[in-house]
Design an enzyme around this catalytic site. Sequence first.
Site, PDB file in Angstrom:
ATOM      1  N   ASP A   1       0.837  -1.205   0.000  1.00  0.00           N
ATOM      2  CA  ASP A   1       0.000   0.000   0.000  1.00  0.00           C
ATOM      3  C   ASP A   1       0.871   1.253   0.000  1.00  0.00           C
ATOM      4  O   ASP A   1       0.492   2.291   0.541  1.00  0.00           O
ATOM      5  CB  ASP A   1      -0.916  -0.019   1.243  1.00  0.00           C
TER       6      ASP A   1
ATOM      7  N   LYS B   1       2.962   3.465  -5.653  1.00  0.00           N
ATOM      8  CA  LYS B   1       2.374   2.495  -6.590  1.00  0.00           C
ATOM      9  C   LYS B   1       3.403   1.984  -7.597  1.00  0.00           C
ATOM     10  O   LYS B   1       3.337   0.850  -8.019  1.00  0.00           O
ATOM     11  CB  LYS B   1       1.163   3.111  -7.292  1.00  0.00           C
TER      12      LYS B   1
ATOM     13  N   ASP C   1      -3.249  -2.961  -2.503  1.00  0.00           N
ATOM     14  CA  ASP C   1      -4.295  -1.940  -2.555  1.00  0.00           C
ATOM     15  C   ASP C   1      -4.103  -1.087  -3.818  1.00  0.00           C
ATOM     16  O   ASP C   1      -3.007  -1.038  -4.383  1.00  0.00           O
ATOM     17  CB  ASP C   1      -4.211  -1.041  -1.310  1.00  0.00           C
ATOM     18  N   ASN C   2      -5.167  -0.425  -4.264  1.00  0.00           N
ATOM     19  CA  ASN C   2      -5.090   0.599  -5.323  1.00  0.00           C
ATOM     20  C   ASN C   2      -4.671   0.090  -6.689  1.00  0.00           C
ATOM     21  O   ASN C   2      -4.043   0.823  -7.460  1.00  0.00           O
ATOM     22  CB  ASN C   2      -4.118   1.716  -4.904  1.00  0.00           C
TER      23      ASN C   2
ATOM     24  N   GLU D   1     -11.250   4.417  -1.308  1.00  0.00           N
ATOM     25  CA  GLU D   1     -11.721   4.713   0.053  1.00  0.00           C
ATOM     26  C   GLU D   1     -12.576   5.977   0.084  1.00  0.00           C
ATOM     27  O   GLU D   1     -12.233   6.995  -0.503  1.00  0.00           O
ATOM     28  CB  GLU D   1     -10.539   4.859   1.024  1.00  0.00           C
TER      29      GLU D   1
HETATM   30  C1  LIG Z   1       8.441   2.045   2.838  1.00  0.00           C
HETATM   31  C2  LIG Z   1       7.819   3.035   1.922  1.00  0.00           C
HETATM   32  C3  LIG Z   1       6.593   3.592   2.222  1.00  0.00           C
HETATM   33  C4  LIG Z   1       6.033   4.516   1.317  1.00  0.00           C
HETATM   34  C5  LIG Z   1       4.720   5.063   1.599  1.00  0.00           C
HETATM   35  N1  LIG Z   1       4.215   5.218   2.815  1.00  0.00           N
HETATM   36  N2  LIG Z   1       2.984   5.721   2.689  1.00  0.00           N
HETATM   37  C6  LIG Z   1       2.746   5.863   1.381  1.00  0.00           C
HETATM   38  C7  LIG Z   1       1.465   6.332   0.790  1.00  0.00           C
HETATM   39  C8  LIG Z   1       1.189   5.540  -0.493  1.00  0.00           C
HETATM   40  N3  LIG Z   1      -0.236   5.479  -0.769  1.00  0.00           N
HETATM   41  C9  LIG Z   1      -0.742   6.228  -1.753  1.00  0.00           C
HETATM   42  O1  LIG Z   1      -0.040   6.986  -2.408  1.00  0.00           O
HETATM   43  C10 LIG Z   1      -2.205   6.164  -1.995  1.00  0.00           C
HETATM   44  C11 LIG Z   1      -2.807   7.158  -2.767  1.00  0.00           C
HETATM   45  C12 LIG Z   1      -4.190   7.145  -2.999  1.00  0.00           C
HETATM   46  C13 LIG Z   1      -4.820   8.197  -3.840  1.00  0.00           C
HETATM   47  C14 LIG Z   1      -4.334   9.503  -3.817  1.00  0.00           C
HETATM   48  C15 LIG Z   1      -4.929  10.482  -4.602  1.00  0.00           C
HETATM   49  C16 LIG Z   1      -6.037  10.169  -5.393  1.00  0.00           C
HETATM   50  F1  LIG Z   1      -6.639  11.129  -6.124  1.00  0.00           F
HETATM   51  C17 LIG Z   1      -6.535   8.872  -5.414  1.00  0.00           C
HETATM   52  C18 LIG Z   1      -5.922   7.891  -4.645  1.00  0.00           C
HETATM   53  C19 LIG Z   1      -4.992   6.155  -2.445  1.00  0.00           C
HETATM   54  C20 LIG Z   1      -4.382   5.154  -1.668  1.00  0.00           C
HETATM   55  O2  LIG Z   1      -5.131   4.161  -1.103  1.00  0.00           O
HETATM   56  C21 LIG Z   1      -3.008   5.144  -1.452  1.00  0.00           C
HETATM   57  O3  LIG Z   1      -2.479   4.114  -0.702  1.00  0.00           O
HETATM   58  N4  LIG Z   1       3.823   5.472   0.673  1.00  0.00           N
HETATM   59  C22 LIG Z   1       6.746   4.827   0.182  1.00  0.00           C
HETATM   60  C23 LIG Z   1       7.984   4.242  -0.043  1.00  0.00           C
HETATM   61  N5  LIG Z   1       8.510   3.374   0.828  1.00  0.00           N
HETATM   62 MG   LIG Z   2      -3.909   2.555  -0.485  1.00  0.00          MG
END
Ligand SMILES: Cc1cc(-c2n[nH]c(CCNC(=O)c3cc(-c4ccc(F)cc4)cc(O)c3O)n2)ccn1
Ligand SMILES: [Mg+2]
Length: 215
Positions: free
Chosen positions: A141, A144, A169-170, A199
Amino acid sequence: TRKSRPQRLLKAVEGKATLGDPQSVITAIDHFCRHKEWAMNVGDEKGSILDSLVIELSPVNVLELGTYCGYSTVRIARLLPPGARFITLEFNPDYAAVARQVIGWAGLEDKVQLVEGASGDWIPRLREHFGVQMFDLVFLDHWKDQYLPDTKQLEECGLIQKGTVLLADNVICPGTPDYLKYVRNSPHYDSRYYRSHLEYTKVEDGLEKSVFLGF
Ligand SMILES: Cc1cc(-c2n[nH]c(CCNC(=O)c3cc(-c4ccc(F)cc4)cc(O)c3O)n2)ccn1
Ligand SMILES: [Mg+2]
């Protein structure tokens, strides 16, 4: 300076949830994100699918990539059997700081090891640093475009073995096209799409469950 969204989400948890009650933390975050400010937690709809898969799998060794505010961390940790080991990786220190408090508010700090840093840096070190041999469940998650390279690295490090379940996810929104193509076309994975919504919205999204069949 104005509080960040994760900090405002944490305030909502502290104001509404009951200390030590994971369900009240989940409910408080979902209420905040549905009625106050959207945030990128896996959410209640995909979260219920995640719950049923964790219950069915009853995993002993779990890895989560992308903790964010700890919402899915709490959802998973609250369902793990005693003695299970759960490592969650978070890159952003501000997210990690909020996640530690959310996990603590749920009373699950003893079940979770939150590790700060980039997935690519930590994956090769998980075995010697945490003494984990393989993962039964990996919840992807995080960024991406990192799903595919990190999956390949987990395979190379032997942390994914026959029977390991990857849950991503996603896969539709924001989308992980290269990852999806890989797990759906590879003879080494049995992959299945659980259709849902992004979500707190009506936009299509879903979870992809891929079982590693061994090399
Ligand atoms: C260890 C490590 C950890 C990371 C890291 N940690 N936390 C994240 C967040 C990542 N999640 C997302 O970007 C995400 C985006 C959307 C979204 C956004 C905008 C929209 F319009 C539509 C959908 C929806 C979701 O459900 C998502 O999960 N990366 C990165 C690198 N290394
Ligand atoms: Mg997500």
